[in-house]
Design an enzyme around this catalytic site. Structure first.
Site, PDB file in Angstrom:
ATOM      1  N   ASN A  99     -10.933  -5.887  -2.463  1.00  0.00           N
ATOM      2  CA  ASN A  99     -10.223  -5.466  -1.240  1.00  0.00           C
ATOM      3  C   ASN A  99      -9.905  -6.643  -0.311  1.00  0.00           C
ATOM      4  OD1 ASN A  99     -11.961  -2.552  -1.697  1.00  0.00           O
ATOM      5  ND2 ASN A  99      -9.777  -2.443  -1.263  1.00  0.00           N
ATOM      6  N   SER A 143     -15.202   4.660  -8.636  1.00  0.00           N
ATOM      7  CA  SER A 143     -15.292   3.493  -7.764  1.00  0.00           C
ATOM      8  C   SER A 143     -16.629   3.556  -7.040  1.00  0.00           C
ATOM      9  CB  SER A 143     -14.128   3.531  -6.762  1.00  0.00           C
ATOM     10  OG  SER A 143     -14.245   2.481  -5.822  1.00  0.00           O
ATOM     11  N   LYS A 179     -17.361  -2.408  -6.090  1.00  0.00           N
ATOM     12  CA  LYS A 179     -16.777  -3.141  -4.977  1.00  0.00           C
ATOM     13  C   LYS A 179     -17.553  -4.450  -4.812  1.00  0.00           C
ATOM     14  CE  LYS A 179     -13.750  -0.076  -3.407  1.00  0.00           C
ATOM     15  NZ  LYS A 179     -12.317  -0.364  -3.261  1.00  0.00           N
ATOM     16  N   GLU A 201      -9.617  -6.715  -9.038  1.00  0.00           N
ATOM     17  CA  GLU A 201      -8.618  -6.044  -8.207  1.00  0.00           C
ATOM     18  C   GLU A 201      -8.524  -6.706  -6.831  1.00  0.00           C
ATOM     19  OE1 GLU A 201      -9.411  -1.861  -8.128  1.00  0.00           O
ATOM     20  OE2 GLU A 201      -8.008  -1.450  -6.495  1.00  0.00           O
ATOM     21  N   LYS A 227      -0.967   3.631  -6.340  1.00  0.00           N
ATOM     22  CA  LYS A 227      -1.401   4.686  -5.420  1.00  0.00           C
ATOM     23  C   LYS A 227      -0.149   5.249  -4.771  1.00  0.00           C
ATOM     24  CE  LYS A 227      -5.841   2.651  -4.087  1.00  0.00           C
ATOM     25  NZ  LYS A 227      -6.568   1.938  -3.020  1.00  0.00           N
ATOM     26  N   ASP A 270      -3.589  -4.203  -5.837  1.00  0.00           N
ATOM     27  CA  ASP A 270      -3.634  -2.890  -5.190  1.00  0.00           C
ATOM     28  C   ASP A 270      -2.867  -3.004  -3.866  1.00  0.00           C
ATOM     29  OD1 ASP A 270      -4.331  -0.671  -3.624  1.00  0.00           O
ATOM     30  OD2 ASP A 270      -6.475  -0.780  -4.000  1.00  0.00           O
ATOM     31  N   LYS A 326     -16.014   0.910 -11.666  1.00  0.00           N
ATOM     32  CA  LYS A 326     -15.479  -0.156 -10.806  1.00  0.00           C
ATOM     33  C   LYS A 326     -16.489  -0.371  -9.698  1.00  0.00           C
ATOM     34  CE  LYS A 326     -11.988   0.227  -7.156  1.00  0.00           C
ATOM     35  NZ  LYS A 326     -10.583   0.623  -6.886  1.00  0.00           N
ATOM     36  N   GLY A 377      -7.227   5.486  -6.170  1.00  0.00           N
ATOM     37  CA  GLY A 377      -7.613   6.638  -5.356  1.00  0.00           C
ATOM     38  C   GLY A 377      -7.823   6.223  -3.912  1.00  0.00           C
ATOM     39  N   ASP A 434     -13.533  -4.772  -7.540  1.00  0.00           N
ATOM     40  CA  ASP A 434     -12.481  -4.655  -6.519  1.00  0.00           C
ATOM     41  C   ASP A 434     -12.945  -5.370  -5.257  1.00  0.00           C
ATOM     42  OD1 ASP A 434     -10.420  -3.963  -4.827  1.00  0.00           O
ATOM     43  OD2 ASP A 434     -10.720  -1.787  -4.987  1.00  0.00           O
TER      44      ASP A 434
HETATM   45  O1  OSB Z   1      -9.293  -0.309  -2.901  1.00  0.00           O
HETATM   46  O2  OSB Z   1      -9.167   1.197  -4.361  1.00  0.00           O
HETATM   47  C1  OSB Z   1      -9.438   0.869  -3.219  1.00  0.00           C
HETATM   48  C2  OSB Z   1     -10.949   3.777  -1.316  1.00  0.00           C
HETATM   49  C3  OSB Z   1     -10.360   3.631  -0.086  1.00  0.00           C
HETATM   50  C4  OSB Z   1      -9.510   2.574   0.120  1.00  0.00           C
HETATM   51  C5  OSB Z   1      -9.256   1.675  -0.904  1.00  0.00           C
HETATM   52  C6  OSB Z   1      -9.840   1.830  -2.147  1.00  0.00           C
HETATM   53  C7  OSB Z   1     -10.730   2.892  -2.337  1.00  0.00           C
HETATM   54  C8  OSB Z   1     -11.483   3.113  -3.568  1.00  0.00           C
HETATM   55  C9  OSB Z   1     -11.904   4.523  -3.861  1.00  0.00           C
HETATM   56  O3  OSB Z   1     -11.812   2.237  -4.308  1.00  0.00           O
HETATM   57  C10 OSB Z   1     -11.118   5.102  -4.936  1.00  0.00           C
HETATM   58  C11 OSB Z   1     -11.344   6.590  -5.084  1.00  0.00           C
HETATM   59  O4  OSB Z   1     -10.738   7.387  -4.346  1.00  0.00           O
HETATM   60  O5  OSB Z   1     -12.102   6.974  -5.961  1.00  0.00           O
HETATM   61 MG    MG Z   2      -8.511  -1.314  -4.531  1.00  0.00          MG
END
Ligand code: OSB
Ligand code: MG
Length: 379
Positions: A201, A146, A174, A224, A273, A249, A172, A301, A199
């Site tokens: 979020n 990520s 962000k 995502e 997760k 997610d 991936k 993660g 992703d």
């Molecule tokens: O949205 O997947 C997510 C990290 C913290 C909170 C949310 C996310 C993430 C990551 C990192 O994308 C994933 C990782 O631990 O490699």
């Molecule tokens: Mg995510």
């Protein structure tokens, strides 16, 4: 498949909680903020047969989820650990932990950390690895990474290039409004047909559907969590307007939430997760129902330490995990992990630990050096 062979109960004498501060090797920026230090809680349960370790994956601020570290620290000491200690006076099996903690609403990450520590203790005592217990069918899992939002698209291309050189098999990135189409185009142009996903979020609304539809031309594996956690119906409406599959997610807080999202066609893929759904056993239930429905899943993660990273590798070895997870090596985030065997990348894969329990040993010096607060709770 449900857990085939349950684990024997353990008697818990004490629960130790620590807040750790682990510096990140580089800042990690998402649509909700930038982190430079990982603040996380490590759980140790002390039993007559030895210790078990878990991790509460909350972040310092409630930006990804309503949970946050000081909230988890409080609820665990005030309610969760006392209930667990009470129930475990005569012994508690890992499969019973979620029932013991069920009266307390929410706080799934905190519950997951306690459950993992009990699982680890029980499986170490039985000499069984977590992967075998959960139903792992492979001995290594493909590793995706990520990548946070960078200063500009060219810095993003540099960062992605470094991870591809390391061997990561899936990237991936962000995204957020204003840092979506151009960033994705830059990575696609620079690296061609790599396995690529984005992703958001929760940074968008249904009003942004036209912008998000522009991402269709990049042949992404998935997008995502474009919308808010509770936007299940809006995600379904968005899915009908995109060619890119939607993966949820934040919205998937339980097996029930997963079932509902699938029924409403809000997701074609699910990120699992363990922390977000309240534990590794609930994560297996999400996996099982998605597999039944023919819906691909992958392991997300939360910038885990080696504790959660080892456990995630075991989970991702279940047969429904058909897409590479955010299962990067320890050195993706940390110069120094708190386990003796940091998770490493081997030909783009991470090995599923084979030693009992989570399968890694804590490095007591690294743990102590990272500890900023510690309490021990006894019956
Ligand atoms: O949205 O997947 C997510 C990290 C913290 C909170 C949310 C996310 C993430 C990551 C990192 O994308 C994933 C990782 O631990 O490699
Ligand atoms: Mg995510």
């Amino acid at each position: 498949m449900p857990i085939v062979r349950p684990a024997a109960p353990v008697r818990i004498d004490a629960v130790e909680l620590r807040v750790l501060h682990l510096p990140l090797v580089s800042p990690f920026t998402t649509s909700f903020g930038t982190e430079t230090v990982r603040e996380v809680i490590v759980v140790r349960v002390r039993t007559g047969d030895g210790d078990g370790w878990g991790e509460i994956v909350t972040q310092q601020a409630p930006l990804y989820s309503s949970e946050y570290t000081q909230g988890a620290w409080d609820v665990t000491q005030r309610f969760l650990a006392p209930a667990l200690l009470d129930a475990a006076a005569e012994g508690v099996a890992p499969e019973q932990v979620s029932t013991v903690l069920a009266p307390f609403v929410g706080h799934r990450m905190a519950k997951a950390g306690l459950e993992l520590a009990v699982l680890d203790a029980a499986l170490r005592a039985a000499g069984r690895p977590l992967g075998e217990y959960l139903g792992a069918t492979v001995d290594r899992v493909p590793s995706g990474v990520s990548v946070g939002i960078q200063r500009d698209p060219s810095a993003l291309v540099d960062a992605v290039g470094g991870y591809l050189d390391d061997g990561y098999v899936r990237i991936k990135i962000k995204i957020k409004p204003g840092r979506d189409v151009a960033d994705t185009a830059a990575v696609r142009d620079a690296f061609g047909a790599i396995a690529l996903q984005v992703d958001a979020n929760s940074a968008y609304t249904l009003e942004d559907a036209d912008t998000l539809a522009e991402l269709d031309r990049f042949d992404l594996l998935l997008i995502e969590q474009p919308l808010q956690e509770d936007d299940i119906v809006d995600h379904a409406a968005l899915a009908a307007r995109l060619r890119t599959p939607i993966c949820l997610d934040e919205s998937i807080v339980s097996a029930k939430a997963a079932r509902d999202a699938l029924a409403l066609r809000a997701a074609a893929i699910i990120n699992i997760k363990a922390g977000r759904v309240g534990g590794y056993l609930e994560a297996v239930r999400v996996h099982d129902l998605c597999r039944e429905a023919g819906v691909p899943v992958w392991c997300g993660g939360m910038l885990e330490t080696g504790i959660g990273r080892a456990a995630n590798a075991a989970l991702a070895a279940l047969p429904g995990f058909t897409l590479p997870g955010d299962l990067s090596a320890s050195d993706r985030f940390y110069a120094r992990d708190i386990v003796r065997e940091p998770i490493v990348l081997d030909d783009g894969h991470v090995r599923v630990p084979t030693a009992p329990g989570i399968g890694v040993e804590i490095d007591p010096v690294a743990l102590e050096d990272a500890t900023v607060a510690r309490v021990e709770l006894r019956r």
